[in-house]
Design an enzyme around this catalytic site. Structure first.
Site, PDB file in Angstrom:
ATOM      1  N   GLN A  72       0.817  -1.204   0.000  1.00 29.13           N
ATOM      2  CA  GLN A  72       0.000   0.000   0.000  1.00 29.13           C
ATOM      3  C   GLN A  72       0.860   1.267   0.000  1.00 29.13           C
ATOM      4  O   GLN A  72       1.890   1.319   0.669  1.00 29.13           O
ATOM      5  CB  GLN A  72      -0.919   0.013   1.217  1.00 29.13           C
ATOM      6  CG  GLN A  72      -1.943   1.142   1.175  1.00 29.13           C
ATOM      7  CD  GLN A  72      -2.876   1.149   2.368  1.00 29.13           C
ATOM      8  OE1 GLN A  72      -2.478   1.546   3.457  1.00 29.13           O
ATOM      9  NE2 GLN A  72      -4.112   0.716   2.163  1.00 29.13           N
ATOM     10  N   CYS A 103      -7.093   6.271   5.321  1.00 28.51           N
ATOM     11  CA  CYS A 103      -6.452   6.494   6.622  1.00 28.51           C
ATOM     12  C   CYS A 103      -7.003   7.765   7.276  1.00 28.51           C
ATOM     13  O   CYS A 103      -6.974   8.842   6.683  1.00 28.51           O
ATOM     14  CB  CYS A 103      -4.935   6.611   6.481  1.00 28.51           C
ATOM     15  SG  CYS A 103      -4.102   6.852   8.070  1.00 28.51           S
ATOM     16  N   ASP A 206     -15.153  -4.168  11.934  1.00 28.69           N
ATOM     17  CA  ASP A 206     -15.855  -4.948  12.966  1.00 28.69           C
ATOM     18  C   ASP A 206     -15.883  -6.455  12.729  1.00 28.69           C
ATOM     19  O   ASP A 206     -16.704  -7.152  13.328  1.00 28.69           O
ATOM     20  CB  ASP A 206     -17.309  -4.454  13.139  1.00 28.69           C
ATOM     21  CG  ASP A 206     -17.388  -3.020  13.619  1.00 28.69           C
ATOM     22  OD1 ASP A 206     -16.367  -2.505  14.109  1.00 28.69           O
ATOM     23  OD2 ASP A 206     -18.475  -2.409  13.510  1.00 28.69           O
ATOM     24  N   ARG A 229      -7.982  -4.757  13.374  1.00 26.59           N
ATOM     25  CA  ARG A 229      -7.735  -4.823  14.817  1.00 26.59           C
ATOM     26  C   ARG A 229      -8.025  -6.195  15.411  1.00 26.59           C
ATOM     27  O   ARG A 229      -7.426  -6.577  16.418  1.00 26.59           O
ATOM     28  CB  ARG A 229      -8.553  -3.740  15.528  1.00 26.59           C
ATOM     29  CG  ARG A 229      -8.017  -2.325  15.277  1.00 26.59           C
ATOM     30  CD  ARG A 229      -8.961  -1.257  15.794  1.00 26.59           C
ATOM     31  NE  ARG A 229     -10.246  -1.287  15.104  1.00 26.59           N
ATOM     32  CZ  ARG A 229     -11.361  -0.739  15.576  1.00 26.59           C
ATOM     33  NH1 ARG A 229     -11.342  -0.113  16.740  1.00 26.59           N
ATOM     34  NH2 ARG A 229     -12.480  -0.797  14.882  1.00 26.59           N
TER      35      ARG A 229
END
Length: 325
Positions: A72, A103, A206, A229
């Protein structure tokens, strides 16, 4: 389970996100070993590559074990973004060039006017993607957000421009820039993008386990899910999601012994790549992530946050897991 991205066949629908300070070679190897079908490297600055910044160039390091892999880049200047993409195309062994347009971090999105800031300028997005696609030989993908804020959710419009510019896939993090990482991802945004374009759409936001991955895939129709995450201190998540998507089975969580061995393996890999000092500093973050959900680990977290050497780090880990097998 497999899907096609440009000229590549990705073996499953589970992808590691590009996370700064996390998605480096040792962690990418771990996640590929445990079932990630595709891994994204942490973002590199277009200007850093153009000015031959050594720290930036080191971020391009990869091994064949990690492939397929996407590298990236971020920036907002058309000319340097194209030059940076050309540099990666010619000097990196990656399979895909990904453009960061999502971002939310202030030094990227506000100071550099890059990342999610580009969501405010669909014309510039089209220009950047179009020129990079014309310049490089590798498939080009783009990672976007829902929009800049709740008053300007424009992921569908941006995705249509990106497809028209020739990109091979789009990743949608279904939060606005103003949300950062708070609140909940809006699956309806991913669903709307998927319905609007014909290239693969990767959903992000999520996904923390098998059921949340299946919910995103089923509800939005997206081609794959990206894990960010949820993978911190948890490379096993890819194996668990893969199994759940195949047959609905919930794999048992890793044992304390497996967690201990993974922490030390991760440390050794980082030492080999970056040297002891930098590796131990990075493991001050990774170590506590591995301990999430483990009883009585608060003291070990404190100890790891002050560790200065590899032996010190290992000593703390050994002592804790010997006392809590």
């Amino acid at each position: 389970m497999a899907f096609t991205l440009g000229n590549l066949t990705i073996e499953n629908q589970i992808i590691l996100a590009p996370m700064a300070g996390v998605s480096n070679s040792p962690f990418r190897i771990l996640t590929r070993r445990y079932g990630a079908g595709l891994v994204f490297a942490e973002m590199v600055s277009d200007k850093g590559l153009m000015y031959a910044n050594e720290k930036t160039k080191k971020l391009l390091y990869m091994t064949d074990i990690e492939k397929p892999m996407a590298q990236q880049i971020f920036g907002s200047d058309l000319e340097t973004m194209v030059q940076a993409a050309k540099y990666i195309d010619e000097n990196s062994n990656c399979d895909i060039i990904d453009i960061n347009m999502g971002c939310p971090v202030p030094k990227v999105a506000i100071k550099a006017q890059a990342g999610a800031s580009l969501m405010k300028n669909p014309d510039l997005i089209y220009e950047i993607v179009s020129e990079i696609v014309k310049t490089v030989s590798k498939p080009v993908t783009v990672k976007i957000r829902s929009g800049w804020d709740h008053q300007s959710i424009n992921a569908v419009e941006v995705a249509e421009r990106i497809e028209k510019a020739g990109a091979s896939a789009i990743t949608v993090h279904a939060r606005t820039r103003s949300q950062g990482y708070s609140g909940h991802a809006d699956l309806d945004v991913i669903k709307a993008v998927k319905q609007a374009v014909n290239i693969p759409v990767i959903g992000n936001g999520d996904v923390i386990d098998g059921p949340s991955a299946k919910r995103m895939l089923d509800y939005t129709g997206c081609d794959a899910v990206m894990i960010g995450r949820g993978a911190l201190g948890n490379p096993w998540i890819f194996r668990e999601i893969d199994q759940y998507l195949k047959d609905g089975t919930h794999l048992p969580r890793p044992t304390h012994q497996e967690i201990k061995e993974m922490m030390l393996k991760h440390l050794d890999s980082l030492v080999e790549l970056k040297g002891e000092h930098t590796a131990v500093l990075e493991m001050r973050s990774h170590g506590p992530w591995y301990l999430k959900g483990i009883d009585h680990a608060s003291e070990l977290r404190k100890q790891l946050s002050t560790a200065k050497t590899k032996e010190e780090f290992k000593g703390y880990v050994d002592a804790f897991f010997n006392a809590h097998p």
